[in-house]
Design a protein around this motif. Structure first.
Motif, PDB file in Angstrom:
ATOM      1  N   GLY A 262      47.877  29.383  43.145  1.00 32.13           N
ATOM      2  CA  GLY A 262      48.846  30.273  43.782  1.00 32.13           C
ATOM      3  C   GLY A 262      48.543  31.755  43.718  1.00 32.13           C
ATOM      4  O   GLY A 262      49.032  32.511  44.557  1.00 32.13           O
ATOM      5  N   ASN A 263      47.738  32.196  42.748  1.00 38.23           N
ATOM      6  CA  ASN A 263      47.425  33.620  42.650  1.00 38.23           C
ATOM      7  C   ASN A 263      46.095  33.916  43.342  1.00 38.23           C
ATOM      8  O   ASN A 263      45.061  33.365  42.965  1.00 38.23           O
ATOM      9  N   VAL A 264      46.120  34.765  44.325  1.00 37.79           N
ATOM     10  CA  VAL A 264      44.906  35.082  45.078  1.00 37.79           C
ATOM     11  C   VAL A 264      44.919  36.552  45.476  1.00 37.79           C
ATOM     12  O   VAL A 264      45.940  37.086  45.905  1.00 37.79           O
ATOM     13  N   ASN A 265      43.774  37.194  45.319  1.00 35.61           N
ATOM     14  CA  ASN A 265      43.642  38.597  45.721  1.00 35.61           C
ATOM     15  C   ASN A 265      43.347  38.699  47.214  1.00 35.61           C
ATOM     16  O   ASN A 265      42.585  37.902  47.763  1.00 35.61           O
ATOM     17  N   THR A 266      43.959  39.678  47.845  1.00 38.74           N
ATOM     18  CA  THR A 266      43.571  40.040  49.205  1.00 38.74           C
ATOM     19  C   THR A 266      42.541  41.155  49.089  1.00 38.74           C
ATOM     20  O   THR A 266      42.788  42.164  48.426  1.00 38.74           O
ATOM     21  N   MET A 267      41.399  40.971  49.717  1.00 41.65           N
ATOM     22  CA  MET A 267      40.268  41.879  49.570  1.00 41.65           C
ATOM     23  C   MET A 267      39.999  42.649  50.863  1.00 41.65           C
ATOM     24  O   MET A 267      40.220  42.132  51.962  1.00 41.65           O
ATOM     25  N   VAL A 268      39.499  43.859  50.712  1.00 44.90           N
ATOM     26  CA  VAL A 268      38.969  44.630  51.838  1.00 44.90           C
ATOM     27  C   VAL A 268      37.454  44.455  51.798  1.00 44.90           C
ATOM     28  O   VAL A 268      36.828  44.697  50.756  1.00 44.90           O
ATOM     29  N   VAL A 269      36.833  44.030  52.903  1.00 41.78           N
ATOM     30  CA  VAL A 269      35.389  43.788  52.916  1.00 41.78           C
ATOM     31  C   VAL A 269      34.716  44.553  54.050  1.00 41.78           C
ATOM     32  O   VAL A 269      35.319  44.791  55.092  1.00 41.78           O
ATOM     33  N   TRP A 270      33.461  44.952  53.788  1.00 41.17           N
ATOM     34  CA  TRP A 270      32.644  45.608  54.807  1.00 41.17           C
ATOM     35  C   TRP A 270      31.181  45.296  54.517  1.00 41.17           C
ATOM     36  O   TRP A 270      30.835  44.800  53.443  1.00 41.17           O
TER      37      TRP A 270
END
Length: 295
Positions: A262-270
């Motif tokens: 249930g715990n998940v990070n939302t990431m910014v990717v490039w």
């Protein structure tokens, strides 16, 4: 005479004392005194009359102060102009459906206010497709769910955390509490298309509980998923923040699941191995500052 010397002189004139200017400039008083004397010597004028612990500006000092104000204002204008020039042009952003709906609107609104010359273009897709599109230079930056591929040392993507989401199981409102697999009265997964990290986590969670389920039913929006969940067609796994916001619109109930799922990070990717444009660099800096502001 240079901008540093003019700024020092301007600070002394505005504060009226060496010690106050030193505190504002974050240096020692002796350094301010020495540099002020050097400026007076280079101009061959007295800029201040010293009486006890107070400085009184001379007519020559008043004249220089007018020029200093103009020059410092022009320098600031030039710097802002260059920043505006650098941060201009299109920025192609990708995001998961839920992130685009809940997390991004206030962030993008603030960025647009700060950098109005940047043309924002947003599209939604599941995590796997977003990562592929960033790799293929079809997107400049994307917001995706954390996954092992991002932490592979051979990954071509660079990332940073935007936020942590808590995923919850969503059922129809009348469904009893779910604490184990046998509590589930409906097991049909209602999901986004393949490549969605939340979909993978739901299937992983069902398998960990030994729950058999039929082929998932795919949808293009979380509103459609919630509508069908409320009608009793199946179950879903969505960010708690999304569910809370739509509880008044749909007859649904949320259930906590294991933190491992249930715990998940939302990431910014490039892209890691591409020349980062000023626009992308500006957006990354903005996101870093936003994260620091929230912590």
């Amino acid at each position: 005479m240079n901008s540093t010397a003019l700024n020092l002189f301007k600070t002394v004139a505005e504060t009226g004392s060496i010690s106050a200017a030193a505190r504002q400039l974050h240096c020692v008083s002796s350094n301010v005194t020495t540099r002020l004397k050097q400026l007076e010597s280079s101009l061959d004028v007295s800029l201040f009359i010293r009486e006890k612990n107070r400085l009184h500006i001379t007519p020559e000092g008043e004249l220089l102060l007018r020029y200093a104000n103009k020059i410092m204002a022009l320098l600031e204008e030039a710097q802002l102009s260059m920043q505006g020039t650098k941060a201009a042009g299109p920025l192609r952003i990708g995001a998961m459906e839920t992130t685009a709906a809940i997390r991004l609107p206030p962030l993008l609104a603030r960025f647009h206010r700060e950098m109005p010359a940047v043309e924002l273009n947003l599209k939604t897709a599941p995590t796997e497709l977003l990562m592929q599109q960033v790799n293929n230079n079809e997107l400049d930056i994307a917001f995706v769910a954390d996954n092992p591929r991002l932490h592979d040392e051979n990954s071509s993507l660079q990332s940073q955390i935007l936020c942590q989401e808590t995923l919850v199981l969503v059922t129809a409102a009348e469904h009893p509490a779910v604490t184990q697999g046998t509590d589930l009265q409906v097991t049909k997964p209602l999901v986004f298309v393949k490549g969605c990290n939340y979909r993978s986590r739901l299937e992983q969670w069902l398998e960990s509980l030994g729950v058999e389920h039929s082929t998932p039913l795919e949808f293009g929006s979380f509103q459609a998923i919630l509508g069908c969940v409320s009608a009793g067609m199946g179950i879903a796994l969505l960010p708690e923040r999304v569910v809370r916001q739509y509880e008044d619109n749909f007859s649904i109930r949320s259930h906590a699941i294991s933190p491992q799922i249930g715990n998940v990070n939302t990431m910014v990717v490039w892209r890691k191995n591409r020349e980062i444009s000023p626009v992308i660099n500006c957006f990354i800096s903005f996101m870093t500052a936003e994260r620091a502001r929230r912590t």
